[in-house]
Design an enzyme around this catalytic site. Structure first.
Site, PDB file in Angstrom:
ATOM      1  N   GLU A  68      -3.479 -11.800  47.850  1.00 39.63           N
ATOM      2  CA  GLU A  68      -3.757 -11.196  46.957  1.00 39.63           C
ATOM      3  C   GLU A  68      -5.486 -12.316  46.874  1.00 39.63           C
ATOM      4  O   GLU A  68      -5.141 -12.977  45.776  1.00 39.63           O
ATOM      5  CB  GLU A  68      -3.477 -10.617  45.323  1.00 39.63           C
ATOM      6  CG  GLU A  68      -2.483  -9.907  45.288  1.00 39.63           C
ATOM      7  CD  GLU A  68      -1.423 -10.271  44.729  1.00 39.63           C
ATOM      8  OE1 GLU A  68      -2.192  -9.862  43.069  1.00 39.63           O
ATOM      9  OE2 GLU A  68      -0.183 -10.397  44.244  1.00 39.63           O
TER      10      GLU A  68
ATOM     11  N   HIS B 107      -4.009  -4.933  45.769  1.00 40.38           N
ATOM     12  CA  HIS B 107      -2.632  -5.339  45.471  1.00 40.38           C
ATOM     13  C   HIS B 107      -1.819  -5.299  46.369  1.00 40.38           C
ATOM     14  O   HIS B 107      -0.332  -4.158  46.014  1.00 40.38           O
ATOM     15  CB  HIS B 107      -1.374  -5.314  44.064  1.00 40.38           C
ATOM     16  CG  HIS B 107      -0.770  -6.363  43.270  1.00 40.38           C
ATOM     17  ND1 HIS B 107       0.592  -6.542  43.818  1.00 40.38           N
ATOM     18  CD2 HIS B 107      -0.458  -7.233  42.624  1.00 40.38           C
ATOM     19  CE1 HIS B 107       1.546  -7.339  43.685  1.00 40.38           C
ATOM     20  NE2 HIS B 107       0.535  -7.695  42.072  1.00 40.38           N
TER      21      HIS B 107
ATOM     22  N   HIS C 245      -2.760  -7.930  35.038  1.00 40.34           N
ATOM     23  CA  HIS C 245      -3.340  -7.449  36.014  1.00 40.34           C
ATOM     24  C   HIS C 245      -4.209  -6.248  34.666  1.00 40.34           C
ATOM     25  O   HIS C 245      -4.401  -4.786  35.515  1.00 40.34           O
ATOM     26  CB  HIS C 245      -2.415  -6.325  36.552  1.00 40.34           C
ATOM     27  CG  HIS C 245      -1.832  -7.422  37.930  1.00 40.34           C
ATOM     28  ND1 HIS C 245      -2.349  -9.067  38.146  1.00 40.34           N
ATOM     29  CD2 HIS C 245      -0.818  -7.924  38.519  1.00 40.34           C
ATOM     30  CE1 HIS C 245      -1.743  -9.059  39.278  1.00 40.34           C
ATOM     31  NE2 HIS C 245      -0.593  -8.664  38.874  1.00 40.34           N
TER      32      HIS C 245
ATOM     33  N   ASP D  33       4.918 -17.129  43.763  1.00 41.84           N
ATOM     34  CA  ASP D  33       3.957 -16.722  42.942  1.00 41.84           C
ATOM     35  C   ASP D  33       3.043 -17.780  42.287  1.00 41.84           C
ATOM     36  O   ASP D  33       3.014 -17.239  41.023  1.00 41.84           O
ATOM     37  CB  ASP D  33       4.525 -16.277  41.910  1.00 41.84           C
ATOM     38  CG  ASP D  33       3.944 -14.955  41.071  1.00 41.84           C
ATOM     39  OD1 ASP D  33       3.208 -14.619  41.903  1.00 41.84           O
ATOM     40  OD2 ASP D  33       4.651 -14.487  40.016  1.00 41.84           O
TER      41      ASP D  33
ATOM     42  N   ARG E  83      -2.766 -13.172  35.537  1.00 42.54           N
ATOM     43  CA  ARG E  83      -2.489 -13.749  33.550  1.00 42.54           C
ATOM     44  C   ARG E  83      -3.268 -13.841  33.175  1.00 42.54           C
ATOM     45  O   ARG E  83      -4.672 -15.124  33.352  1.00 42.54           O
ATOM     46  CB  ARG E  83      -1.359 -14.290  33.591  1.00 42.54           C
ATOM     47  CG  ARG E  83      -0.451 -14.191  34.723  1.00 42.54           C
ATOM     48  CD  ARG E  83       0.844 -14.937  34.812  1.00 42.54           C
ATOM     49  NE  ARG E  83       2.433 -14.638  35.388  1.00 42.54           N
ATOM     50  CZ  ARG E  83       2.621 -13.554  36.075  1.00 42.54           C
ATOM     51  NH1 ARG E  83       1.726 -13.767  37.601  1.00 42.54           N
ATOM     52  NH2 ARG E  83       3.603 -13.037  36.013  1.00 42.54           N
TER      53      ARG E  83
END
Length: 340
Positions: A304, A174, A103, A244, A78
């Site tokens: 990731e 990803h 992304h 996350d 982000r």
């Protein structure tokens, strides 16, 4: 055996999509699509550890799987309010994760047809040219990604990039993993080589703090069950709906070093992650791919490798500005073995 895939050859904006199959001498096999330079399947010991879809349409749908297995850019993760300043100018990017940019925008690298530069038995290289102004980013950028399979059962992902004007740049893959092939991943074992992580606000942007994992649900320094603390009532777990978050890897500079390890509880498949990147985003698949489709909820996880989220607006984070004339390089390795 490789998963059978049909319906992947299409013409998108005048460009042909194709599938590429590569394998090593020990049975590790991968299927790559040049749509998003993405991993469609990765098969080890007969198990597809990156479960996905059997046709291209779900990957083209913003509501289903736009990022699954894809190369992500120009900026993975982000950027706050879709804005950053560079060399005295403010740039505005699409807000596709309101109120933020995510992304690379709705038409980032994941949504582009890449050129296949070369392929042979165990490797393939793809390239994409991103025009100045694409999704609001400055500079004409050329990026390549090479997927290769070593006889040590490693998937090696190597990136290079060049630009003619300085631009933020943060690239990752990803892939969504399930080392059992299907079912819940909550009983997988997980280790992340990080003493700190970057806490987030209510929009999942980092606050700028590098917080110790000590005594928290984020302490994966020793192997533990992936879902052991996923229903923790702590604020950070609540904000993410699970995990996350970006973890700050323990390393020196940009050395290729150990980042994480996961073990499938049923398959015994071991995946070790090594990277030159300073961070790793652990995502526990906290959302359904399609609204109401609980079958996708926490049935995969992501590790990731990347720089930190919102770095262009966080001067204390590692630099993500690719200067004109310089060559960006990065490498990540996913190494597979078996405990059974």
């Amino acid at each position: 055996m490789m998963t059978e895939h049909k319906g992947f050859e299409k013409v998108i904006n005048g460009k042909q999509t194709k599938l590429i199959s590569i394998k090593n001498n020990n049975g590790l096999q991968a299927t790559i699509s040049n749509y998003g330079a993405r991993i469609i399947a990765l098969v080890y010991n007969g198990i597809n550890v990156t479960p996905g879809y059997s046709s291209l349409e779900p990957y083209m749908s913003a509501a289903i799987a736009p990022y699954h297995g894809a190369t992500i850019g120009r900026y993975a993760n982000r950027i706050a309010k879709g804005k950053f300043k560079l060399n005295g100018r403010e740039y505005s990017l699409p807000l596709n994760n309101v109120p933020n940019h995510l992304h690379g925008g709705p038409n980032g690298f994941h949504n582009r047809v890449w050129q296949i530069i070369r392929s042979k038995k165990n490797e393939t290289t793809l390239s994409y040219f991103s025009d100045a102004g694409e999704e609001g980013y400055p500079g004409n950028l050329t990026v390549t990604v090479m997927y290769s399979l070593s006889d040590k059962n490693e998937l090696i992902i190597s990136y290079t990039a060049k630009t003619d004007t300085s631009t933020p740049f943060n690239i990752t893959n990803h892939a969504f993993f399930n080392l059992n092939g299907d079912g819940s991943v909550l009983n997988h074992q997980l280790q992340i080589n990080a003493d700190r992580f970057t806490p987030v606000d209510s929009t999942l942007l980092p606050t700028g703090e590098l917080k110790s994992v000590d005594g928290s649900a984020f302490d994966f320094r020793k192997m533990k069950r992936l879902g052991e603390n996923i229903d923790n009532n702590g604020d950070q777990i609540k904000l993410g709906g699970g995990y996350d978050h970006n973890f700050v890897l323990n390393k020196k500079n940009d050395e290729l070093s150990f980042a994480a390890k996961a073990v499938g509880d049923k398959s015994g498949i071991v995946m070790e992650v090594f990277t030159t990147e300073p961070g790793i985003q652990f995502f526990s698949s906290n959302f359904e791919a399609v609204k109401g489709d609980r079958s996708t909820f926490r049935n995969t996880f992501c590790l990731e490798t990347q720089h930190f989220p919102d770095s262009p607006n966080q001067p204390s984070f590692p630099n993500t500005i690719l200067e004109a004339g310089r060559t960006f390089t990065s490498k990540t390795i996913y190494k597979f073995s078996s405990e059974l």
